[in-house]
Design an enzyme around this catalytic site. Structure first.
Site, mmCIF file in Angstrom:
data_model
loop_
_atom_site.group_PDB
_atom_site.id
_atom_site.type_symbol
_atom_site.label_atom_id
_atom_site.label_comp_id
_atom_site.label_asym_id
_atom_site.label_seq_id
_atom_site.Cartn_x
_atom_site.Cartn_y
_atom_site.Cartn_z
ATOM 1 N N ASP B 168 0.868 -1.170 0.000
ATOM 2 C CA ASP B 168 0.000 0.000 0.000
ATOM 3 C C ASP B 168 0.905 1.221 0.000
ATOM 4 O O ASP B 168 1.931 1.229 0.660
ATOM 5 C CB ASP B 168 -0.854 -0.017 1.276
ATOM 6 N N TYR B 231 -15.765 -2.845 3.740
ATOM 7 C CA TYR B 231 -17.049 -2.506 3.156
ATOM 8 C C TYR B 231 -17.596 -1.324 3.928
ATOM 9 O O TYR B 231 -17.713 -1.416 5.151
ATOM 10 C CB TYR B 231 -18.036 -3.686 3.210
ATOM 11 N N HIS B 239 -10.295 -5.811 -3.690
ATOM 12 C CA HIS B 239 -8.931 -5.859 -3.158
ATOM 13 C C HIS B 239 -8.983 -6.287 -1.705
ATOM 14 O O HIS B 239 -9.981 -6.103 -1.014
ATOM 15 C CB HIS B 239 -8.234 -4.503 -3.324
#
Lengths: 298, 298
Positions: B168, B231, B239
């Site tokens: 990331d 979510y 992902h």
């Protein structure tokens, strides 16, 4: 010595003689590190923590820094920025001489994620809990009003679906972070693993009446609340946590917390969901239960 | 321009021309600040975040820094430490040109928990996502090796169950906090809601091969990993997040994160679990989706 409370002054770099023995803990998120070592033959703990970025220094940081490009993709670039040292200080705390208690206080224990099937629960976890027989006398004191009675925010006295709602004692009640716990009057539910569909009315009661009580007392609507159980819990008498959304309460991570709303839905679709489901949770390296898992699973 | 994927290099200080309009948010705990302003007449968001303190630089920090005494009391002293700039960098992210959406994204906002039934998803959320058509061009750049190719840690090129694993870009890769993302080669899975039992092989593949790749590259065993989906996600291309247990990654709270291991189990016991299940998630006060929910649910 004592009493010489420092006005800011240049000091010789006493840390140049510091010898690191071990890093007790650190936080990449908070940009701090706790180090145990020796300072002139005395035990010492040194704590470094980067300082927050101040808005009033931004212009000088932007104009006076060096930049190294790291990555470029579409409209995004990342750089390493080297700021003038006086705009980028590190808060340093030295405890010297430090006792063993200081050292332990700052020592972090690593955690490992454990995978517990329904069978593992029966053969490893349940016997361990029973053997330990952790005291929950303090919980009974609350339920019986022998302690903390004046702290109770709400009570439903029903023996089946009733509960007591009170502030967690981690919360000083000054910050608007809202940490409360609902403790069930039923005494035979140890944790999530003991829940089945017969407990749905109890859980729904806590969910509804807990939210109402918090709205009344703290003016916080349900949409600002994170309502969840821990597995493993820190004590084996069923309780539900209420914390304010936006406050990142310790233990609200996905690896340990279970939303009460999800627990209810899961029990509605499968009465034995928590009897059979494989559950994941972190255990600290010094937790006796972790050793039991390692013995049995190897 | 596009495609000039940076190897680390000295760059002119483009930030010397940055004009701050407003601080969008900052965190004294995390030592970061999000700034909106102008870079050569274009809207830009600049993010500064101090870097974590690395154990391997401690000796040099202790010997090469200047100390100013702040306070002395009994065994406790505090100092301001000025470290050599190369040991005390500030991670800088520039988004330019930034859209209104970027500015909003970084603006501090209270969140509210939303309850989304399967029907709400179809009637409120899905139309909203489709209308917004958020760009995921940067994701396609990664999948097609047009950007960040050298950052890829592992790839399974299979079009059905394959994925790309990479750090990331919040992570500087020096800290052992381990923040990686697995991005699926399949492009038509927006989120958890699109998952059904047919995707179990894909999810299991990410779970297994992601863990193996991280063990190989970073020597971190699976028991030290938190593997989860968001979510709502921040972009609608499936992902999976991998972060180190113990690092309290933003977004790993129970109100937004779903353990991949749980997702797989849920799909195994009910192929349409995520089509029908009521899901809870926080939305920021300025999120357009929150307004849609408020309109339809009142």
């Amino acid at each position: 010595g004592r009493g010489e409370v420092g006005h800011e002054s240049e000091s010789e770099n006493i840390l140049s003689g510091f010898k690191t023995s071990t890093v007790l803990s650190d936080s990449a998120r908070e940009k701090n590190i706790f180090i145990h070592g020796k300072l002139a033959d005395q035990d010492a703990v040194v704590i470094l923590e980067k300082t927050p970025i101040r808005e009033d220094t931004l212009a000088e940081i932007f104009s006076g820094s060096r930049l190294k490009l790291e990555m470029r993709n579409d409209i995004y670039c990342t750089y390493q920025l080297q700021a003038p040292p006086h705009l980028n200080e590190i808060k340093t705390t030295v405890v010297c001489p430090a006792t063993e208690k200081h050292v332990k206080k700052y020592q972090r224990q690593e955690s490992s994620l454990v995978e517990e099937t329904g069978t593992d629960y029966q053969s490893i976890t349940l016997p361990y809990i029973q053997k330990q027989s952790f005291s929950v006398q303090w919980v009974y004191n609350i339920l019986e009003k022998k302690a903390e009675a004046e702290r109770i925010v709400y009570e439903d006295p029903d023996p089946e679906v009733g509960f007591v709602l009170l502030p967690d004692f981690k919360w000083d009640q000054k910050q608007m972070i809202c940490i409360l716990i609902a403790i069930t009057h039923q005494r035979d539910i140890r944790s999530l693993r003991d829940l089945s569909s017969e407990h749905i009315p109890l859980l729904q009661n806590i969910f509804q009446k807990g939210k109402e009580a918090i709205l009344q007392r703290y003016n916080l609507p349900a949409s600002k609340l994170r309502i969840y159980l821990h597995y493993q819990p820190s004590y084996y008498h069923l309780h539900v946590h209420f914390t304010k959304l936006g406050y990142e309460a310790p233990g609200c991570g996905v690896e340990r917390a279970h939303l009460l709303a999800d627990v209810i839905q899961n029990l509605q679709s499968d009465p034995d969901y928590y009897k059979n489901r494989t559950l994941y949770f972190p255990l600290r390296a010094d937790d006796g239960l972790l050793s039991k898992f390692r013995e049995q699973q190897c």
